[in-house]
Design a protein around this motif. Structure first.
Motif, mmCIF file in Angstrom:
data_model
loop_
_atom_site.group_PDB
_atom_site.id
_atom_site.type_symbol
_atom_site.label_atom_id
_atom_site.label_comp_id
_atom_site.label_asym_id
_atom_site.label_seq_id
_atom_site.Cartn_x
_atom_site.Cartn_y
_atom_site.Cartn_z
ATOM 1 N N GLU A 1 21.674 10.929 18.580
ATOM 2 C CA GLU A 1 21.242 10.121 19.771
ATOM 3 C C GLU A 1 20.380 9.214 19.364
ATOM 4 O O GLU A 1 20.468 8.104 19.785
ATOM 5 C CB GLU A 1 20.552 11.089 20.690
ATOM 6 C CG GLU A 1 21.396 12.076 21.510
ATOM 7 C CD GLU A 1 20.701 12.932 22.556
ATOM 8 O OE1 GLU A 1 19.476 13.033 22.181
ATOM 9 O OE2 GLU A 1 21.496 13.659 23.261
ATOM 10 N N GLN A 2 19.324 9.331 18.305
ATOM 11 C CA GLN A 2 18.670 8.280 17.867
ATOM 12 C C GLN A 2 19.473 7.066 17.330
ATOM 13 O O GLN A 2 19.031 5.773 17.352
ATOM 14 C CB GLN A 2 17.663 8.803 16.917
ATOM 15 C CG GLN A 2 16.261 7.904 16.509
ATOM 16 C CD GLN A 2 15.512 7.265 17.938
ATOM 17 O OE1 GLN A 2 15.535 8.189 18.842
ATOM 18 N NE2 GLN A 2 15.097 6.104 17.942
ATOM 19 N N ALA A 3 20.423 7.229 16.483
ATOM 20 C CA ALA A 3 21.021 6.485 15.633
ATOM 21 C C ALA A 3 21.810 5.651 16.625
ATOM 22 O O ALA A 3 22.160 4.455 16.714
ATOM 23 C CB ALA A 3 22.037 7.173 14.784
ATOM 24 N N LEU A 4 22.385 6.464 17.819
ATOM 25 C CA LEU A 4 23.121 5.655 18.817
ATOM 26 C C LEU A 4 22.235 4.662 19.623
ATOM 27 O O LEU A 4 22.777 3.586 19.647
ATOM 28 C CB LEU A 4 23.666 6.585 19.806
ATOM 29 C CG LEU A 4 24.625 6.055 21.043
ATOM 30 C CD1 LEU A 4 25.737 5.002 20.428
ATOM 31 C CD2 LEU A 4 25.127 7.053 21.964
ATOM 32 N N LYS A 5 20.923 5.034 19.638
ATOM 33 C CA LYS A 5 20.241 4.039 20.414
ATOM 34 C C LYS A 5 20.017 3.139 19.661
ATOM 35 O O LYS A 5 19.726 1.859 20.006
ATOM 36 C CB LYS A 5 19.043 4.945 20.954
ATOM 37 C CG LYS A 5 17.890 4.093 21.492
ATOM 38 C CD LYS A 5 16.664 4.612 22.006
ATOM 39 C CE LYS A 5 15.619 3.629 22.088
ATOM 40 N NZ LYS A 5 14.137 4.227 22.119
ATOM 41 N N HIS A 6 19.677 3.235 18.309
ATOM 42 C CA HIS A 6 19.373 2.348 17.286
ATOM 43 C C HIS A 6 20.460 1.106 17.323
ATOM 44 O O HIS A 6 20.413 0.058 17.221
ATOM 45 C CB HIS A 6 19.084 2.782 15.888
ATOM 46 C CG HIS A 6 18.681 1.577 15.000
ATOM 47 N ND1 HIS A 6 17.267 1.014 14.963
ATOM 48 C CD2 HIS A 6 19.316 1.190 13.972
ATOM 49 C CE1 HIS A 6 17.388 0.116 13.873
ATOM 50 N NE2 HIS A 6 18.511 0.198 13.139
ATOM 51 N N LEU A 7 21.800 1.749 17.192
ATOM 52 C CA LEU A 7 22.859 0.837 16.954
ATOM 53 C C LEU A 7 23.141 -0.166 18.456
ATOM 54 O O LEU A 7 23.379 -1.210 18.267
ATOM 55 C CB LEU A 7 24.183 1.555 17.233
ATOM 56 C CG LEU A 7 25.502 1.099 17.304
ATOM 57 C CD1 LEU A 7 25.933 -0.095 16.072
ATOM 58 C CD2 LEU A 7 26.967 2.086 17.359
ATOM 59 N N VAL A 8 23.032 0.612 19.618
ATOM 60 C CA VAL A 8 23.164 -0.027 20.859
ATOM 61 C C VAL A 8 21.892 -1.250 21.109
ATOM 62 O O VAL A 8 22.326 -2.287 21.435
ATOM 63 C CB VAL A 8 23.112 0.724 21.973
ATOM 64 C CG1 VAL A 8 22.915 0.193 23.415
ATOM 65 C CG2 VAL A 8 24.361 1.776 21.845
ATOM 66 N N SER A 9 20.812 -0.797 20.497
ATOM 67 C CA SER A 9 19.573 -1.811 20.499
ATOM 68 C C SER A 9 19.994 -3.002 19.723
ATOM 69 O O SER A 9 19.716 -4.248 19.889
ATOM 70 C CB SER A 9 18.368 -0.959 20.295
ATOM 71 O OG SER A 9 17.268 -2.027 19.937
ATOM 72 N N ASP A 10 20.769 -2.795 18.469
ATOM 73 C CA ASP A 10 20.906 -3.851 17.581
ATOM 74 C C ASP A 10 21.998 -4.791 18.163
ATOM 75 O O ASP A 10 21.671 -5.948 18.016
ATOM 76 C CB ASP A 10 21.217 -3.173 16.245
ATOM 77 C CG ASP A 10 20.161 -2.538 15.379
ATOM 78 O OD1 ASP A 10 19.002 -2.896 15.726
ATOM 79 O OD2 ASP A 10 20.360 -2.333 14.370
ATOM 80 N N LEU A 11 22.941 -4.089 18.778
ATOM 81 C CA LEU A 11 23.874 -4.966 19.359
ATOM 82 C C LEU A 11 23.346 -5.751 20.556
ATOM 83 O O LEU A 11 23.892 -6.932 20.614
ATOM 84 C CB LEU A 11 25.246 -3.850 20.034
ATOM 85 C CG LEU A 11 25.878 -3.355 18.820
ATOM 86 C CD1 LEU A 11 26.826 -2.094 19.561
ATOM 87 C CD2 LEU A 11 26.945 -4.419 18.114
ATOM 88 N N ILE A 12 22.551 -5.273 21.043
ATOM 89 C CA ILE A 12 22.028 -5.971 22.368
ATOM 90 C C ILE A 12 21.206 -6.999 21.874
ATOM 91 O O ILE A 12 21.134 -8.182 22.181
ATOM 92 C CB ILE A 12 21.082 -5.178 23.104
ATOM 93 C CG1 ILE A 12 22.029 -4.008 23.923
ATOM 94 C CG2 ILE A 12 20.180 -5.773 24.121
ATOM 95 C CD1 ILE A 12 21.185 -2.921 24.770
ATOM 96 N N ALA A 13 20.088 -6.995 20.628
ATOM 97 C CA ALA A 13 19.490 -7.850 20.050
ATOM 98 C C ALA A 13 20.330 -9.020 19.558
ATOM 99 O O ALA A 13 20.006 -10.188 19.875
ATOM 100 C CB ALA A 13 18.603 -7.225 18.981
ATOM 101 N N HIS A 14 21.443 -8.918 18.816
ATOM 102 C CA HIS A 14 22.412 -9.904 18.529
ATOM 103 C C HIS A 14 22.765 -10.565 19.901
ATOM 104 O O HIS A 14 23.097 -11.688 19.644
ATOM 105 C CB HIS A 14 23.469 -9.141 17.879
ATOM 106 C CG HIS A 14 23.016 -8.643 16.446
ATOM 107 N ND1 HIS A 14 22.844 -9.625 15.324
ATOM 108 C CD2 HIS A 14 23.084 -7.548 15.843
ATOM 109 C CE1 HIS A 14 22.290 -8.835 14.487
ATOM 110 N NE2 HIS A 14 22.648 -7.584 14.549
ATOM 111 N N ALA A 15 23.205 -9.915 20.896
ATOM 112 C CA ALA A 15 23.767 -10.591 22.123
ATOM 113 C C ALA A 15 22.634 -11.300 22.612
ATOM 114 O O ALA A 15 22.961 -12.490 23.341
ATOM 115 C CB ALA A 15 24.297 -9.363 23.005
#
Length: 69
Positions: free
Chosen positions: A7-21
């Motif tokens: 779950e933490q890895a997924l949150k980090h991935l989504v957060s990174d995608l959002i930061a790029h967006a």
């Protein structure tokens, strides 16, 4: 423990995608990407057990909330 790590890895991935967006101007910059990632993941959990149409509406509402105005 494994689930918490995933779950933490997924949150980090989504957060990174959002930061790029955000950097690309596609997502609102006024909210921290980690906070938006939490919002998205909670919305995903809310869709569990719903009909496909209801889940699609929730995705649409979530995307509207993320976009820049």
């Amino acid at each position: 423990e494994h689930i918490a790590h995933a779950e933490q890895a997924l949150k980090h991935l989504v957060s990174d995608l959002i930061a790029h967006a955000v950097d690309d101007g596609a997502v609102r910059p006024d909210i921290n990407p980690d906070e938006l990632a939490n919002y998205c993941l909670h919305a995903r959990n809310a869709a569990a057990g719903q009909s496909h149409a209801a889940a699609r509406r929730l995705v649409d509402v979530t995307l509207v909330g993320l976009r820049t105005h």
